[in-house]
Design an enzyme around this catalytic site. Structure first.
Site, mmCIF file in Angstrom:
data_model
loop_
_atom_site.group_PDB
_atom_site.id
_atom_site.type_symbol
_atom_site.label_atom_id
_atom_site.label_comp_id
_atom_site.label_asym_id
_atom_site.label_seq_id
_atom_site.Cartn_x
_atom_site.Cartn_y
_atom_site.Cartn_z
ATOM 1 N N ASN A 51 61.940 -33.135 24.045
ATOM 2 C CA ASN A 51 61.957 -33.096 25.517
ATOM 3 C C ASN A 51 63.359 -33.370 26.058
ATOM 4 O O ASN A 51 63.838 -32.697 26.979
ATOM 5 C CB ASN A 51 61.004 -34.161 26.087
ATOM 6 C CG ASN A 51 59.546 -33.780 25.963
ATOM 7 O OD1 ASN A 51 59.211 -32.643 25.636
ATOM 8 N ND2 ASN A 51 58.665 -34.731 26.208
ATOM 9 N N ARG A 379 54.753 -16.412 27.626
ATOM 10 C CA ARG A 379 55.093 -16.910 26.283
ATOM 11 C C ARG A 379 53.956 -16.533 25.339
ATOM 12 O O ARG A 379 52.790 -16.807 25.637
ATOM 13 C CB ARG A 379 55.247 -18.434 26.274
ATOM 14 C CG ARG A 379 56.315 -18.982 27.199
ATOM 15 C CD ARG A 379 56.516 -20.481 26.951
ATOM 16 N NE ARG A 379 57.187 -21.140 28.054
ATOM 17 C CZ ARG A 379 58.509 -21.167 28.233
ATOM 18 N NH1 ARG A 379 59.289 -20.551 27.380
ATOM 19 N NH2 ARG A 379 59.038 -21.814 29.261
ATOM 20 N N ARG A 409 62.263 -19.167 29.742
ATOM 21 C CA ARG A 409 63.335 -19.955 29.123
ATOM 22 C C ARG A 409 63.027 -20.353 27.684
ATOM 23 O O ARG A 409 61.957 -20.861 27.373
ATOM 24 C CB ARG A 409 63.611 -21.208 29.948
ATOM 25 C CG ARG A 409 64.824 -21.998 29.462
ATOM 26 C CD ARG A 409 65.140 -23.155 30.371
ATOM 27 N NE ARG A 409 65.801 -22.721 31.587
ATOM 28 C CZ ARG A 409 65.460 -23.117 32.803
ATOM 29 N NH1 ARG A 409 64.424 -23.901 32.963
ATOM 30 N NH2 ARG A 409 66.126 -22.697 33.857
ATOM 31 N N HIS A 439 55.123 -15.688 36.207
ATOM 32 C CA HIS A 439 54.548 -16.813 35.476
ATOM 33 C C HIS A 439 53.020 -16.775 35.517
ATOM 34 O O HIS A 439 52.355 -17.597 34.896
ATOM 35 C CB HIS A 439 55.081 -18.120 36.107
ATOM 36 C CG HIS A 439 54.771 -19.361 35.355
ATOM 37 N ND1 HIS A 439 53.911 -20.326 35.836
ATOM 38 C CD2 HIS A 439 55.195 -19.810 34.157
ATOM 39 C CE1 HIS A 439 53.817 -21.315 34.969
ATOM 40 N NE2 HIS A 439 54.595 -21.035 33.944
ATOM 41 N N TYR A 472 47.530 -27.266 24.199
ATOM 42 C CA TYR A 472 47.632 -27.445 25.651
ATOM 43 C C TYR A 472 46.243 -27.392 26.273
ATOM 44 O O TYR A 472 45.425 -26.547 25.904
ATOM 45 C CB TYR A 472 48.468 -26.326 26.294
ATOM 46 C CG TYR A 472 49.938 -26.307 25.960
ATOM 47 C CD1 TYR A 472 50.469 -27.052 24.906
ATOM 48 C CD2 TYR A 472 50.817 -25.531 26.700
ATOM 49 C CE1 TYR A 472 51.818 -27.017 24.605
ATOM 50 C CE2 TYR A 472 52.181 -25.489 26.408
ATOM 51 C CZ TYR A 472 52.671 -26.232 25.359
ATOM 52 O OH TYR A 472 54.002 -26.192 25.069
ATOM 53 N N ARG A 568 50.933 -34.837 35.501
ATOM 54 C CA ARG A 568 51.391 -35.234 34.168
ATOM 55 C C ARG A 568 52.854 -35.674 34.147
ATOM 56 O O ARG A 568 53.205 -36.674 33.569
ATOM 57 C CB ARG A 568 51.216 -34.079 33.182
ATOM 58 C CG ARG A 568 51.589 -34.449 31.748
ATOM 59 C CD ARG A 568 51.735 -33.229 30.861
ATOM 60 N NE ARG A 568 53.013 -32.578 31.046
ATOM 61 C CZ ARG A 568 53.192 -31.258 31.098
ATOM 62 N NH1 ARG A 568 52.171 -30.458 31.010
ATOM 63 N NH2 ARG A 568 54.394 -30.746 31.242
ATOM 64 N N HIS A 596 47.953 -29.320 30.876
ATOM 65 C CA HIS A 596 48.656 -28.149 31.405
ATOM 66 C C HIS A 596 47.877 -27.425 32.500
ATOM 67 O O HIS A 596 48.419 -26.585 33.202
ATOM 68 C CB HIS A 596 48.940 -27.187 30.236
ATOM 69 C CG HIS A 596 49.932 -26.121 30.530
ATOM 70 N ND1 HIS A 596 49.578 -24.795 30.681
ATOM 71 C CD2 HIS A 596 51.273 -26.168 30.706
ATOM 72 C CE1 HIS A 596 50.665 -24.076 30.931
ATOM 73 N NE2 HIS A 596 51.712 -24.882 30.954
#
Length: 708
Positions: A51, A379, A409, A439, A472, A568, A596
């Site tokens: 992270n 992704r 990213r 997204h 997730y 979160r 998530h």
């Protein structure tokens, strides 16, 4: 009173970057928690390191860019970029110190007690182990290494981003000449953890220690004065001029290569590094003193995730979490389209398997009645079954349109590969929209049936990634609702041809009017509260830092709306401000799964509305991305969503609660039941799958269960 308060005051907000550091501290607290099995704690420590790397490459890099550009605008909390950078540096140094205190004082001694010995220094090896390590070096490591000396004919080499390196000061054997610099990169293609044969315990040493022990073999004409590991972090934020880019794919490929050359923003060195070597590194890398991190332990703790996989230590892992269970409404051999026609299906991953989503695409690819498949991909996994199914669909003559977001990213390279592969198979590939990231998570299957064309839609809060879907927590919805099908078609027409429809039925899109929709929903609760009607908001998301949303929440709270937030990560909202946020509570859940899902509940005067979304309440999601908010309207499915929210609000194990001073504290368990929502969801998913199997595939709604 609400009308007299200026809800935009800086002191009502927390800085985004400092809030993120508090989140990473909550992850670190899991590594410190002695109630958690030892290897799970090791995994959490690895996650904090990973992270922090991304935080530096993107967020800290962005702050440095602002400072260098003379950017003076203040953030949501009234801080300049320079002030933010100073505080971030201060807090990050503290965090790194806590990471290594946890590693050195808590985890490694306990691992040793359990028979796992991490040899910290190669000097600690006995004669027999030393001989084994030396043989390993010559057989497996030496052929891969590229030692580099620096002198008048050989300039200082490019040090790659995130690579682990050994720096050395050397002198010529004949005793002539000054100190010279030499370096060798620790190869990432080799395992960093080297096992040493031992009958009584598992003994490991890190690859950089093996190389350091044998570094004299790389520089035969030199005497080694000192050797120390170091690691750098570079600015990895891509600057893409999309308007000028004739081919976005080529432009991104070109920019990716520059990541290795980006400005250096952090240098990690071994604590006690020779001052002469440190001075040389500082000068050559042009790095400020405050950006140097002396490390008391091995650099780059992400290697700990590999320790998690060592054999013989399963007893040190968490076994309460189960593998994903069958979705009761979608048994493994069931026809997905038939089941969706029976009614909307809500899935809760990873407690329930992601396999039906993959099966949905696979079945569509083979079904002769399917005319078209349209999907957004942000992704995907390394060996994606969804990509394979889309390729097959195109080869089978279906109309396949895929939006592959090249600007996702750190997944840019991966997505470029997939985009080219899909194009080669005959799919129509869209590379995202200029100036926006796509997204949203949506799939549309158009099928020819007896009564005409029917549209099947999958909407989700998470990526179409079968690997991360095991880690997730996300919500997915299957529907063949006519109005949502129309909206889904409009979404893809807009993405491929910029044609926005005159009106929408159920879906709300960013950046068009999703923020306005949220503000309207929050405002409606405020009006109900002012009129003495039932008013309540529960919102679950990853991050909350959009100022206009927070102001709306403050106004609603001041009007008497009860607001319960499950956030979160980043939260720029402050609780407990008199007259402003006394009716707002915020909790963060950090557990074995990464929370998530985005779920939103609005009481609406006793006629509750439920929504799920791909978007957080952040400016980037609401203003600069294509996002989708979708309603969940069937009462049984609404009950499932309310159950998820209630369980997380009830959690006393993994939840931390935001305090008025901006800190987070674990839930006070005194007088409360011990309740872990994630474990409860695992048990419920297992019970629901078992019940479905027992009744032979008939659809039932499994009532709420309480996991004590």
């Amino acid at each position: 009173m609400a009308n007299t308060i200026d809800f935009s005051q800086n002191e009502y907000y927390t800085n985004r970057e400092l809030s993120w550091l508090l989140f990473n501290k909550r992850v670190l607290n899991e590594a410190k928690d002695k109630q958690i099995p030892l290897l799970e704690r090791l995994k959490f420590l690895s996650i904090t390191a990973s992270n922090l790397d991304e935080f530096f490459m993107v967020r800290v890099a962005s702050l440095k860019d602002m400072v260098n550009a003379g950017y003076k605008k203040r953030d949501i909390a009234g801080m300049t970029a320079q002030e933010q950078l100073a505080r971030v540096n201060e807090e990050t140094h503290k965090l790194v110190e806590q990471q290594y205190n946890t590693y050195n004082r808590s985890l490694t001694p306990q691992l040793l007690d359990q028979g796992l010995h991490i040899i910290r220094h190669h000097e600690d090896l006995d004669k027999e182990d030393g001989a084994y390590v030396d043989r390993y070096f010559m057989d497996h490591v030496y052929p891969v290494l590229t030692p580099m000396a620096v002198d008048s004919s050989r300039p200082f080499p490019l040090i790659r981003n995130k690579s682990l390196n050994l720096g050395a000061l050397v002198t010529k054997k004949n005793g002539e000449g000054e100190l010279e610099f030499a370096t060798v990169q620790v190869p990432s293609v080799l395992p960093r953890i080297v096992s040493i044969p031992c009958e009584d315990e598992t003994r490991v040493i890190l690859l950089e220690e093996v190389i350091e022990r044998n570094i004299h073999k790389l520089f035969l004409n030199y005497d080694i004065v000192c050797t120390h590991p170091f690691r750098i972090m570079r600015n990895a934020d891509l600057t893409i001029e999309e308007e000028e880019a004739e081919d976005l794919l080529q432009e991104i490929e070109k920019q990716l290569k520059k990541r290795q050359w980006g400005q250096i923003i952090r240098l990690e060195t071994e604590e006690g590094i020779d001052t002469r070597l440190l001075k040389l590194l500082r000068e050559e890398l042009a790095i400020q003193k405050e950006d140097i991190y002396p490390i008391n332990g091995p650099l780059d703790l992400t290697f700990l995730i590999k320790m998690y996989g060592l054999e013989g230590f399963d007893h040190l892992k968490e076994h309460g979490y189960l593998k994903p269970q069958t979705v009761p409404e979608l048994p493994e051999e069931a026809d997905v389209f038939e089941k969706i026609r029976e009614g909307d299906i809500l899935m809760h991953h990873p407690y329930q398997s992601f396999e039906p989503v993959v099966r949905f695409i696979r079945q569509a690819a083979k079904d002769p009645d399917v005319l078209a498949i349209k999907q957004t991909l942000y992704r995907v996994s390394g060996n994606s079954p969804i990509i394979a199914a889309l390729e097959q669909a195109a080869e089978n003559g279906k109309q396949v349109s895929v939006l592959v977001e090249l600007k996702a990213r750190f997944d840019e390279e991966n997505n470029i590969v997939w985009a080219k592969k899909l194009e080669k198979a005959g799919c129509h590939v869209i590379y995202g929209l200029v100036g926006l990231k796509t997204h949203s998570k949506i799939t549309l299957v158009v099928r020819k049936e007896e009564n005409g064309i029917r549209r099947y839609v999958h909407l989700g809060t998470g990526n179409y990634n079968d690997s991360t879907a095991k880690l997730y927590t996300d919500i997915g919805l299957f529907t063949c609702s006519e109005v949502i099908g129309e909206d889904a078609t409009a979404v893809f027409n807009m993405l491929s041809g910029y044609s926005e429809p005159r009106s929408w039925n159920r879906l709300s899109l960013a950046p068009l009017w999703l923020k306005d929709r949220f503000l309207s929903l929050i405002g409606r609760e405020k009006e109900h509260a002012l009129q003495g009607r039932p008013a309540h908001i529960i919102a679950k998301m990853n991050s909350l830092c959009d100022k206009s949303i927070i102001m709306a929440l403050y106004e609603a709270s001041a009007a008497g709306v009860k607001i319960e937030l499950i956030v979160r990560g980043i939260c720029c909202l402050r609780v407990g401000i008199p007259g402003v946020s006394e009716n707002i509570s915020v909790r963060s859940i950090v557990g074995n799964y990464l929370e998530h899902a985005r779920i939103f509940y609005f009481e609406n005067d006793g006629k509750p509305e439920y929504y799920c979304s791909s978007a957080d309440w952040m400016p980037r999601n609401l203003d600069r991305r294509v996002e989708i908010l979708f309603p969940v309207e069937k009462p049984a499915l609404q009950e499932k969503l309310r159950h998820i929210l209630d369980c997380q609000l009830r959690d006393t194990v993994k939840a931390s609660v935001l305090q008025p001073d901006g800190s987070y504290e674990k839930v006070d368990k005194r007088g409360k039941e011990i309740y872990n929502a994630q474990l409860a969801f695992c048990q419920e998913a297992k019970a629901a799958a078992r019940a479905e199997a027992d009744i032979g595939g008939k659809r039932v709604f499994i009532p709420k269960m309480h996991h004590e």
